[in-house]
Write a protein that holds these residues in place. Structure first.
Motif, PDB file in Angstrom:
ATOM      1  N   MET A  97       1.397   3.995   1.408  1.00 53.10           N
ATOM      2  CA  MET A  97       1.863   3.996   0.023  1.00 53.10           C
ATOM      3  C   MET A  97       3.293   4.523  -0.063  1.00 53.10           C
ATOM      4  N   MET A 132       5.559   1.733   0.020  1.00 50.87           N
ATOM      5  CA  MET A 132       5.699   1.057  -1.279  1.00 50.87           C
ATOM      6  C   MET A 132       6.726   1.789  -2.135  1.00 50.87           C
ATOM      7  N   ASP A 151      10.262   0.230  -3.303  1.00 52.44           N
ATOM      8  CA  ASP A 151      10.608   0.197  -4.725  1.00 52.44           C
ATOM      9  C   ASP A 151      11.955   0.854  -4.970  1.00 52.44           C
ATOM     10  N   SER A 187       1.502  -4.893   0.208  1.00 48.66           N
ATOM     11  CA  SER A 187       2.055  -5.232  -1.106  1.00 48.66           C
ATOM     12  C   SER A 187       1.239  -6.367  -1.694  1.00 48.66           C
ATOM     13  N   ALA A 220      -2.802   2.638  -7.777  1.00 52.18           N
ATOM     14  CA  ALA A 220      -1.384   2.252  -7.718  1.00 52.18           C
ATOM     15  C   ALA A 220      -1.096   1.434  -6.455  1.00 52.18           C
ATOM     16  N   ALA A 221      -1.646   1.868  -5.332  1.00 54.48           N
ATOM     17  CA  ALA A 221      -1.436   1.131  -4.077  1.00 54.48           C
ATOM     18  C   ALA A 221      -2.057  -0.257  -4.142  1.00 54.48           C
ATOM     19  N   THR A 224      -2.413  -2.160  -6.703  1.00 56.35           N
ATOM     20  CA  THR A 224      -1.766  -3.062  -7.660  1.00 56.35           C
ATOM     21  C   THR A 224      -0.262  -3.225  -7.424  1.00 56.35           C
ATOM     22  N   TYR A 225       0.302  -2.527  -6.438  1.00 52.38           N
ATOM     23  CA  TYR A 225       1.745  -2.598  -6.213  1.00 52.38           C
ATOM     24  C   TYR A 225       2.186  -3.997  -5.813  1.00 52.38           C
ATOM     25  N   ARG A 226       3.256  -4.422  -6.427  1.00 47.49           N
ATOM     26  CA  ARG A 226       3.849  -5.721  -6.125  1.00 47.49           C
ATOM     27  C   ARG A 226       5.374  -5.559  -6.133  1.00 47.49           C
TER      28      ARG A 226
END
Length: 183
Positions: free
Chosen positions: A19, A22, A26, A45, A115-116, A118-120
């Protein structure tokens, strides 16, 4: 949004595991002038399907650990899930000390898992030098998630044959060697 890293002179190199990768990705996409190099380790991702981003067996284990009340059992379980190597008592004790000093609540752990999941990332590649490290022995995130990022943005991917999710813990010399080849 407050810039908590404004005091750090840039550009910087970022290393992110799972994570943390990610978060680093970001940041690199949001502030490319501040980030020059990006190394992502066993990260995923929205470019990969959910069952690769978190393997179903690992999801059940992680959820079970997040719900455990006994901190020692929870931390030992996390180490057993993230590492494919024997972990010594000293490391277990250190992790337990950190958890007691900076406790991660169940609520926070579940929020991080959500959060991990749904991260894109943004569609455009960050304007940084990128390197992806992954482990074929990762029991949490399939190495194909790193491959998907590499293919998308034409970043090199290096795969360790048997280390676990915490690649720097299981194969620190190998990770350092990968850094040397890009430095």
């Amino acid at each position: 949004m407050q810039d908590y890293a404004a005091h750090i002179p840039g550009p910087v190199g970022l290393l992110g595991l799972s994570m943390g990768g990610m978060v680093a990705l970001d940041w690199a996409q949001a502030d490319p002038a501040r980030v020059a190099n990006l190394v992502l380790i066993n990260t995923s991702s929205g470019l990969s399907p959910p069952w690769r981003r978190m393997r179903p067996a690992a999801f059940g284990e992680a959820l079970g650990m997040a719900l455990r009340r006994n901190v020692e059992e929870r931390e030992r379980g996390i180490l057993q899930l993230t590492s494919n190597r024997p972990v010594g008592q000293a490391l277990e004790t250190n992790w337990l000390v950190v958890q007691r000093q900076r406790p991660v609540t169940r609520r926070t752990a579940l929020a991080q898992m959500r959060a991990a999941a749904t991260y894109r990332p943004h569609a455009a590649a960050p304007a940084v030098n990128g390197l992806l490290l992954a482990s074929a022995g990762d029991r949490i995130v399939h190495w194909h998630c790193s491959r998907a990022l590499g293919q998308r943005w034409h970043w090199p991917l290096r795969i360790h044959p048997d280390a676990g999710h915490d690649l720097p813990l299981d194969a620190p010399d190998w990770v350092l060697e990968q850094f040397r080849t890009v430095a």
